[in-house]
Write a protein that holds these residues in place. Structure first.
Motif, PDB file in Angstrom:
ATOM      1  N   GLU A  90       0.903  -1.155   0.018  1.00 13.17           N
ATOM      2  CA  GLU A  90      -0.244   0.038   0.071  1.00 13.17           C
ATOM      3  C   GLU A  90       0.915   1.129   0.051  1.00 13.17           C
ATOM      4  O   GLU A  90       0.472   2.244  -0.681  1.00 13.17           O
TER       5      GLU A  90
ATOM      6  N   GLU B 174      -2.317  -7.735  -6.786  1.00 14.80           N
ATOM      7  CA  GLU B 174      -2.482  -6.819  -5.494  1.00 14.80           C
ATOM      8  C   GLU B 174      -2.137  -5.433  -5.706  1.00 14.80           C
ATOM      9  O   GLU B 174      -2.846  -4.349  -5.235  1.00 14.80           O
TER      10      GLU B 174
ATOM     11  N   ILE C  56      -4.810  -2.002  -5.209  1.00 17.63           N
ATOM     12  CA  ILE C  56      -4.378  -0.897  -4.490  1.00 17.63           C
ATOM     13  C   ILE C  56      -4.639   0.219  -5.232  1.00 17.63           C
ATOM     14  O   ILE C  56      -5.304   1.363  -4.782  1.00 17.63           O
TER      15      ILE C  56
END
Length: 345
Positions: free
Chosen positions: A147, A177, A181
């Motif tokens: 993140e 992923e 994000i």
């Protein structure tokens, strides 16, 4: 003499859209990894870069650590922009990356927000730019929350310092992923830059290429010539005058072991039957996949660039040729896969 671009520069190059974005790239892009650093003089660099642009190569790929020494490729390209390419800036896609070691201490590499955004500012300064077209996370950082890394990429877009962002050498799981994000942050993952060649198929084997196709992420393949093994200079038992002789070079001994060079010999025969050089066959193979937007080449000489561009004359492979290539390379795969420390660059 001031450079003037050829009026016919868009007549022969082919362009593909990067995934589901509005960004189009030439099917052959030029990387400035090893051959445009501190040892390259300006006339020699401009001969290649000017010819590339005259042939429709609008995408020039860099990174903070490209040289040698690190940073020198961006400095050289910045000089080219200032002296010759400035009138054509809006016709060009200029990319850079951050992820590998650039300065001492804990903030000089990997994927922290501190490192990525500081590096981007340094890259812009070296090139004399207000923004880059693409900014990449150069490698997945297993110790920084994804993140945070993706948040830094999103910030680059929202601050106007990058138009698009991408990832490089991310495996399938981390690719998905990262995309998720960034999407939640309102930013698209426009492009993925993995190594990919007929002898290095890790993105097929782990599903990364299928994930990119599913998610609408374009792919630009680096090392499509497998670190020069598919350059046409190698054959069984012959490494004379090549990077395979240099124990400190980017080419590993495992890249030129007998089973690999036997596969190269078989590919050479297929290339001859198609009326192509080995280089052109290797690029045709990479570009056969619809997920692949562009093949990223690196050249030392103008003749090498011209050889690479010859792929435009014969891009299509028949199903029979693809099967023959698969059979020829079955025992010659390098079986490379990105690891935290990376296998190159």
């Amino acid at each position: 003499m001031t450079y003037r671009a050829d009026n016919a520069r868009y007549d022969t190059m082919k362009y593909r859209r990067s995934g589901r974005s509005g960004l189009k790239l030439p099917v052959v892009s030029l990387g400035l990894w090893q051959n445009f650093g501190g040892t390259r003089d300006y006339p020699g660099a401009m001969e290649i870069l000017g010819y590339a642009f005259d042939q429709g190569i609008t995408h020039f790929d860099l990174a903070n650590n490209y040289g040698p020494p690190a940073g020198s490729s961006e400095e050289l390209f910045g000089n080219v922009l200032a002296r010759d390419f400035r009138p054509y800036r809006d016709e060009m896609i200029i990319s850079t990356k951050a992820g590998y070691n650039m300065w001492p201490g804990p903030y000089g590499e990997w994927g922290s927000r501190k490192y990525l955004l500081a590096s981007l500012d340094q890259s812009l300064k070296r090139m004399g730019l207000d923004y880059v077209d693409i900014f990449y996370s150069h490698r997945f950082d297993p110790d920084t929350p994804l993140e945070e890394t993706m948040g830094a990429l999103a910030h680059a877009v929202k601050s106007g310092k990058a138009l698009y962002v991408g990832i490089s050498s991310y495996p399938e799981k981390e690719t998905r992923e990262a995309h998720c994000i960034l999407k939640d942050m309102g930013v698209a993952t426009t492009i993925h830059q993995p190594s990919y060649s007929v002898l290095n198929r890790w993105i097929e084997n782990d599903g990364t290429i299928d994930a990119c196709g599913e998610l609408g992420i374009g792919i630009i393949a680096f090392s499509p010539l497998a670190q020069g093994v598919l350059s046409g200079k190698y054959s069984s038992g012959n490494k004379t005058g090549t990077r395979g002789e240099n124990p400190n070079g980017s080419l590993r001994a495992s890249h030129v072991e007998p089973r690999v060079l036997e596969a190269v010999d078989k590919l050479e025969a297929i290339a001859r039957a198609r009326g192509q050089s080995m280089v052109q066959l290797a690029l045709s193979w990479v570009l056969r996949r619809t997920e692949v937007t562009s093949a990223l080449i690196g050249v030392r000489t103008l003749d090498q660039l011209k050889d690479n561009l010859g792929v435009l004359d014969n891009l299509e492979l028949t199903p029979e040729e693809v099967l023959a290539i698969d059979e020829a390379t079955r025992e010659g795969q390098m079986e490379l896969h990105p690891r935290p420390q990376g296998w190159l660059r």
